[in-house]
Design an enzyme around this catalytic site. Sequence first.
Site, PDB file in Angstrom:
ATOM      1  CG  HIS A 100      14.399   6.616   0.425  1.00 53.92           C
ATOM      2  ND1 HIS A 100      14.454   5.288   0.083  1.00 53.92           N
ATOM      3  CD2 HIS A 100      15.627   6.929   0.877  1.00 53.92           C
ATOM      4  CE1 HIS A 100      15.664   4.819   0.350  1.00 53.92           C
ATOM      5  NE2 HIS A 100      16.398   5.795   0.827  1.00 53.92           N
TER       6      HIS A 100
ATOM      7  CG  HIS B  26       0.044  -7.336   1.663  1.00 58.03           C
ATOM      8  ND1 HIS B  26      -0.632  -6.216   2.124  1.00 58.03           N
ATOM      9  CD2 HIS B  26      -0.277  -8.335   2.526  1.00 58.03           C
ATOM     10  CE1 HIS B  26      -1.327  -6.535   3.203  1.00 58.03           C
ATOM     11  NE2 HIS B  26      -1.125  -7.813   3.472  1.00 58.03           N
TER      12      HIS B  26
END
Lengths: 298, 298
Positions: A81, A167
């Site tokens: 996905h 991040h």
Amino acid sequence: MKLIECVPNFSEGRRPEIVQEIAGAVTAVPGIKMLDQSSDASHNRSVITFVGAPAAVKKAAFSATQKAAELIDMESHRGEHPRIGAADVIPLIPVSGVSMEDCVVLARELGQEIGEKLGIPVYLYEEAALTAERKNLAAVRRGEYEKLKEAIGQPGRHPDFGPLRLHPTAGATAVGARPPLIAYNINLDSSDVQIARKIARSIRGSSGGYPSIKALGVLIEETGTAQVTINVCNYRLVSLARVFETVKSEAARYGVGIKSSEIVGLLPMEALLDSAAFYLRLQGFHSGQVLEKRLTEN
Amino acid sequence: MKLIECVPNFSEGRRPEIVQEIAGAVTAVPGIKMLDQSSDASHNRSVITFVGAPAAVKKAAFSATQKAAELIDMESHRGEHPRIGAADVIPLIPVSGVSMEDCVVLARELGQEIGEKLGIPVYLYEEAALTAERKNLAAVRRGEYEKLKEAIGQPGRHPDFGPLRLHPTAGATAVGARPPLIAYNINLDSSDVQIARKIARSIRGSSGGYPSIKALGVLIEETGTAQVTINVCNYRLVSLARVFETVKSEAARYGVGIKSSEIVGLLPMEALLDSAAFYLRLQGFHSGQVLEKRLTEN
């Protein structure tokens, strides 16, 4: 009673203990009701569905994002996905006593908090988007986690909140507001999947049909049934009844009838009330006449 | 969440201060939610609608009956509607998390308490009745307050609880359990009231139609619309959709279409979900898929 539904998707669907820790961060917030949890191993992704008052939902979504950032490392994540981060996408959905605008405001507050306190870049999408392009989640996720590392530096890909770099483990997060999505399947009285595909094309936005409808034609092997599998993305724009009647009319053009239909998962009461009102030709009806609805009001 | 609806009828519809005192006895019980109050001067009668958990509903109904016995004197009561007492009739209706059988048990407990503690004779009716005859409220109220004074001594008219004589001011009370009643009107595309009357006769139980349906044909003067005005007394036996389709089919026989329909007052969510499911040919649907319903469950 002010209620918002939140359906965050996390990039972990193979290690149940990790998903449980993230879900635990949600349920630890007072006033939150967990509605559903599901994990998909091939997508390596989990979806958590919960509701609560706006402040509690914001707190729970923040807390789950923080927990996901601790436990999920996007550097080693693989799955089918599309995804850009550990807490990949966080949609807020108005359920009762709140407007879409309220959800937009909350999404922006939540996005700002995630960006500033957790150092995770945040993209606002759908109704909460600040630009027309970012209304489309696919545009936000273009290139996914791996390509976004570089792309985030390009002016058009700058995040709406947080640092100008991904991040190190949690990547980025998309936070948005949207109407409830209804997963709705219509079974044809036929095993001819080509007919289901033609009908799907005629109703879905991507091929000129209703912009709020996504649809595919598939064959349900075990029953030999051709099925039009549909996402009703805004039932206020295009109702279940209108989808059903359009599919019925298109099917008749091929000499095929409708065998049945199915709702997968949850849907708002109003979506079914609207359908009843359509067929019964109800005039002057409002949902405050529904006893259960009345009981939650003051 | 266990919820019972209670719709007691009191023999006072002209002095609002009396009705307010009775309603106050209801709302003084913690956990009770008042849904509606309406008074009719010509009937000299008021209807109070409230809901709550079983124990709270029993307490509130008892307290309102006690207050009505203090404030209403049946000796001086005049009004067009049939009645046998100050708290004339107290139906209990299952709303959520309770069965009809639960309401029957509660009705009998409430009846016993009213009979023994307040000295008011009580007749159990509809689903709570102990004999087939008393299922019919009209049989229980036959002769009304004035004639029941004597008749109560006859073996067939003995009350189910309480003394063998009417209470000197409060008369008697009928306590029962029944499904929710839905007031449903269907407007014809015609001003011919005769057609509405013929359709009403074809659907109502009293002239050979559905036993759970009451219906009349009327003319709505202000819009010149012939209307079939209907009580759907058990929507699980005969649904709104079936009533609508039967009226539509009967109207077509006179060359008349359906203009619209209306729901008067409140109805249970399930009655509309059933109609949506009927027309959308939903398979495998259950009300736990409705978000709002899910939120009230555990």
